[in-house]
Design an enzyme around this catalytic site. Sequence first.
Site, PDB file in Angstrom:
ATOM      1  N   LYS A  23      -4.415   1.475  -3.748  1.00 26.76           N
ATOM      2  CA  LYS A  23      -3.683   1.220  -2.501  1.00 26.76           C
ATOM      3  C   LYS A  23      -4.622   0.855  -1.350  1.00 26.76           C
ATOM      4  O   LYS A  23      -4.287   0.017  -0.520  1.00 26.76           O
ATOM      5  CB  LYS A  23      -2.826   2.435  -2.141  1.00 26.76           C
ATOM      6  CG  LYS A  23      -1.744   2.726  -3.150  1.00 26.76           C
ATOM      7  CD  LYS A  23      -0.659   1.670  -3.133  1.00 26.76           C
ATOM      8  CE  LYS A  23      -0.243   1.164  -4.448  1.00 26.76           C
ATOM      9  NZ  LYS A  23       0.698   0.090  -4.454  1.00 26.76           N
ATOM     10  N   TYR A  57      -4.957   6.033  -8.005  1.00 28.38           N
ATOM     11  CA  TYR A  57      -3.828   5.445  -7.261  1.00 28.38           C
ATOM     12  C   TYR A  57      -4.253   5.120  -5.824  1.00 28.38           C
ATOM     13  O   TYR A  57      -3.992   4.021  -5.316  1.00 28.38           O
ATOM     14  CB  TYR A  57      -2.636   6.407  -7.274  1.00 28.38           C
ATOM     15  CG  TYR A  57      -1.406   5.864  -6.571  1.00 28.38           C
ATOM     16  CD1 TYR A  57      -0.817   4.666  -6.970  1.00 28.38           C
ATOM     17  CD2 TYR A  57      -0.822   6.545  -5.491  1.00 28.38           C
ATOM     18  CE1 TYR A  57       0.316   4.162  -6.328  1.00 28.38           C
ATOM     19  CE2 TYR A  57       0.301   6.049  -4.853  1.00 28.38           C
ATOM     20  CZ  TYR A  57       0.861   4.856  -5.274  1.00 28.38           C
ATOM     21  OH  TYR A  57       1.984   4.360  -4.628  1.00 28.38           O
ATOM     22  N   SER A 112       0.851  -1.180   0.000  1.00 32.97           N
ATOM     23  CA  SER A 112       0.000   0.000   0.000  1.00 32.97           C
ATOM     24  C   SER A 112       0.895   1.242   0.000  1.00 32.97           C
ATOM     25  O   SER A 112       2.011   1.197  -0.547  1.00 32.97           O
ATOM     26  CB  SER A 112      -0.932  -0.041   1.212  1.00 32.97           C
ATOM     27  OG  SER A 112      -1.886   0.972   1.101  1.00 32.97           O
TER      28      SER A 112
END
Length: 221
Positions: free
Chosen positions: A98, A94, A65
């Site tokens: 994550k 993005y 992550s």
Amino acid sequence: MKQGEVYFLHLELNDLNSVQESAREFQEKESKLHVLWNNAGVSWPPLGNAVADSPSASVRVVWTSSQIIDLQPTPRGIDMATVRTPPRDRGLNYINSKVGNCLLSCELARRVGPSRGIVSVTQNPGRAVTNLFRDNLWIECLSYPLLHPPRKTAYTELHAGLSRDITMKNNGCYVHPFGRITRETDIDKDRLVASKAEEDGGSRKAREFWEFCEEKVRDYY
Ligand SMILES: NC(=O)c1ccc[n+]([C@@H]2O[C@H](COP(=O)([O-])OP(=O)(O)OC[C@H]3O[C@@H](n4cnc5c(N)ncnc54)[C@H](OP(=O)(O)O)[C@@H]3O)[C@@H](O)[C@H]2O)c1
């Protein structure tokens, strides 16, 4: 294969046929998987190209992550509408990827942890000078003074994959740089609720995200 040797396994994660082929090749060459590091990732890619112990624990899966999910937490953990239809906001895409890794990690731990002996862990490696910002040079320039050498962030990866402090007991845990296992109280409330099962006071988000991913890879089992 000989012990102690490193082999290259070709893998294109944005091509599920290639993932299937890599898994097949691995199965042909190896009889056992010990640790799987899900580390590959892209940040702000050009639009359109974005895609990624207890004695009984036998496999560990590490999900990568980022601190960005702590710096910019998403309301209710994750907005599935933006996962299903990615917006033009590359930063949000993005972040979703994550947070999604955290949700998959917790869901994997819940679904098959005890039954299959799988320990699943998410790690935030820390900030490092890598090629991650190849598509967003201004972020690279601004963040450069804060970045560590990549070796340091690899410590977090290795800790998540190999530490004896990570067991079935804390299956689904989150590791901060450079190897600190996070307490639940330090995790953003919305993300914590999103990552828990409904019977433990969580929302359906982790399950929803898991099922979304399952649907995407259904034809490649
Ligand atoms: N660097 C940081 O400050 C930072 C901070 C937080 C989190 N992270 C996370 O750390 C992980 C590693 O990133 P990094 O910083 O080491 O960046 P990087 O230098 O760009 O490395 C990313 C790796 O992922 C591989 N990859 C990307 N897309 C792929 C695909 N479709 N199929 C197969 N491989 C693919 C790349 O392979 P190629 O080089 O062959 O394209 C490269 O080896 C990422 O998940 C990132 O989100 C990094």
